[in-house]
Scaffold this active site. Structure first.
Site, PDB file in Angstrom:
ATOM      1  CE1 TYR A   1      -4.439  -1.015   0.087  1.00  0.00           C
ATOM      2  CE2 TYR A   1      -3.413  -2.891   1.187  1.00  0.00           C
ATOM      3  CZ  TYR A   1      -4.497  -2.334   0.527  1.00  0.00           C
ATOM      4  OH  TYR A   1      -5.621  -3.076   0.306  1.00  0.00           O
TER       5      TYR A   1
ATOM      6  NE  ARG B   1      -6.182 -13.157 -17.375  1.00  0.00           N
ATOM      7  CZ  ARG B   1      -5.021 -12.522 -17.421  1.00  0.00           C
ATOM      8  NH1 ARG B   1      -4.358 -12.280 -16.290  1.00  0.00           N
ATOM      9  NH2 ARG B   1      -4.498 -12.120 -18.572  1.00  0.00           N
TER      10      ARG B   1
ATOM     11  CD  GLU C   1      -6.632  -5.932   1.511  1.00  0.00           C
ATOM     12  OE1 GLU C   1      -5.398  -5.845   1.688  1.00  0.00           O
ATOM     13  OE2 GLU C   1      -7.260  -5.180   0.738  1.00  0.00           O
TER      14      GLU C   1
ATOM     15  CB  VAL D   1     -18.763  -7.909 -11.932  1.00  0.00           C
ATOM     16  CG1 VAL D   1     -17.811  -7.332 -10.906  1.00  0.00           C
ATOM     17  CG2 VAL D   1     -18.412  -7.392 -13.317  1.00  0.00           C
TER      18      VAL D   1
END
Length: 400
Positions: free
Chosen positions: A98, A206, A140, A389
């Protein structure tokens, strides 16, 4: 929440940042990858980079979070945070990364807006970033902890035990465990990240929905081939279809994903189009395995009967449930329609929907927008409609 000093600055600069956020996102990624090319190896999907979807998703999420801080300072956009956090942990994102994002994002804001970014403006947007980052880091950390794993240990090697053609463009992969370590069970609707080494040596991630309930030894997912071999957008699917064979090994993450079938007695309606059938098949498999007594309505839209992937599995699982049915719309229908088959595009007004149902949608964005709008128009509460999605969520900011 934002400090008293930052609130008026963010309120005043949000419009100009919003107008330029797309360009800021583009310059951010370009600059970050130039400074840290190692991030392209295993963490970022270069297909999404090539077509601009990742830049759009970043722009939308930053703008949505900043707007939320100004308009609803006492609330967090939980849906936005949860969706992003699940995707991050499925990629093994480290908290220290981050800082890299921060440094390059702040550089991009200054590069695009120039002298408008005074020290006070920079400090206010720095505050926005770290509020967002720390919320995600904490979320997380909880997700990693829930599965007793870390960013480095979410990965596991599996061996392909079956490769089953579903349609001309869709193949199911069944993989088996290669060691005796505990397998974290998946929840209905979750996905795994597959990380594959490409011919140029770069690893590409993926996400693929799990299409069947786990049995402790195997996992199952389906891959739709994206044509245009040699382009980033279809490089992994083509490699899986053409090169990966039974006996080969693949690396998968633990299962993650926030669109999970709720455990309740309410009726459930699953609406999908095309390859969007995959998480729905996973949910149905879990329902069938558990011997669920819920009312289930499966609605699916596809080009033709030949392109309907996983139809045999879906039909079999529906047959195991006491009150379940399948309705299918085909753009190119067969000469004779069977019961439960309709021609054209999905229209939820063509079927009788159960009262007080939970709804789950998956498919192309225009499909989900159309179905969701129709459901809301028919009185379905927005809170009862969830959607999945594939790829960066370009719709997310609308519901943050």
């Amino acid at each position: 929440m934002l400090s008293d000093k930052a609130v008026p600055i963010i309120t005043a600069t949000l419009p100009v940042v919003g107008e330029n956020i797309q360009e800021i996102a583009q310059r951010f990624y370009k600059h970050m990858f130039a400074e840290h090319p190692e991030l392209l190896d295993g963490l970022f999907n270069r297909g999404n980079q090539a077509d601009g979807r990742q830049q759009q998703a970043l722009a939308g999420s930053v703008a949505a979070f900043a707007t939320n801080l100004v308009e609803h300072p006492d609330q967090l956009p939980d849906h936005l945070v949860s969706r992003i956090a699940h995707k991050h942990v499925s990629l093994g994102l480290h908290p220290n990364q981050y800082t890299i994002v921060h440094d390059n994002l702040m550089w991009a804001i200054g590069d695009v807006l120039g002298s408008a970014v005074t020290p006070d403006v920079a400090a206010a947007w720095d505050e926005v970033y770290w509020l967002f980052a720390n919320v995600l880091i904490n979320k997380e950390r909880g997700l990693y902890g829930a599965v007793h794993l870390s960013p480095d240990t979410i990965w596991r090697t599996w061996r392909v035990s079956e490769k089953i053609p579903e349609t001309e463009d869709v193949t199911t992969f069944i993989v088996e465990r290669t060691d005796e370590r505990e397998v974290k069970p998946s929840l209905p609707g979750q996905y795994v990240t597959l990380k594959m080494r490409m011919p140029d040596g770069v690893h590409q991630p993926r996400q693929y929905s799990l299409t069947k309930a786990d049995d402790g030894q195997h996992r199952q997912f389906a891959v739709k081939r994206v044509y245009g071999q040699g382009t980033p957008d279809g490089e992994v699917s083509n490699l899986l279809h053409q090169e990966v064979q039974v006996g080969d090994e693949v690396v998968l993450s633990a299962p993650f994903g926030d669109v999970v079938l709720e455990y309740s007695d309410r009726p459930v309606v699953l609406a999908s189009a095309g390859i969007g059938i995959t998480p729905m098949a996973g949910m149905l498999s879990h329902l069938a395995k558990a011997g669920a007594q819920r009312t289930v309505r499966m609605l699916h839209a596809d080009l033709s009967p030949e392109t309907f992937a996983l139809r045999a599995q879906v039909t079999e699982d529906l047959g195991k449930l006491p009150d379940a049915s399948l309705t299918v719309w085909f753009e190119q229908p067969p000469a004779s329609l069977a019961p439960g088959e309709l021609s054209g595009f999905m229209n939820v007004n063509d079927v009788e929907l159960p009262q007080d149902a939970e709804y789950y949608l998956c498919g192309p964005l225009p499909f989900m927008q159309s179905v969701r709008s129709a459901l809301v128009a028919n009185g379905v509460p927005a809170k009862d409609i969830q959607y999945e999605v594939f790829g960066p969520d370009l719709w997310l900011a609308d519901f943050a």
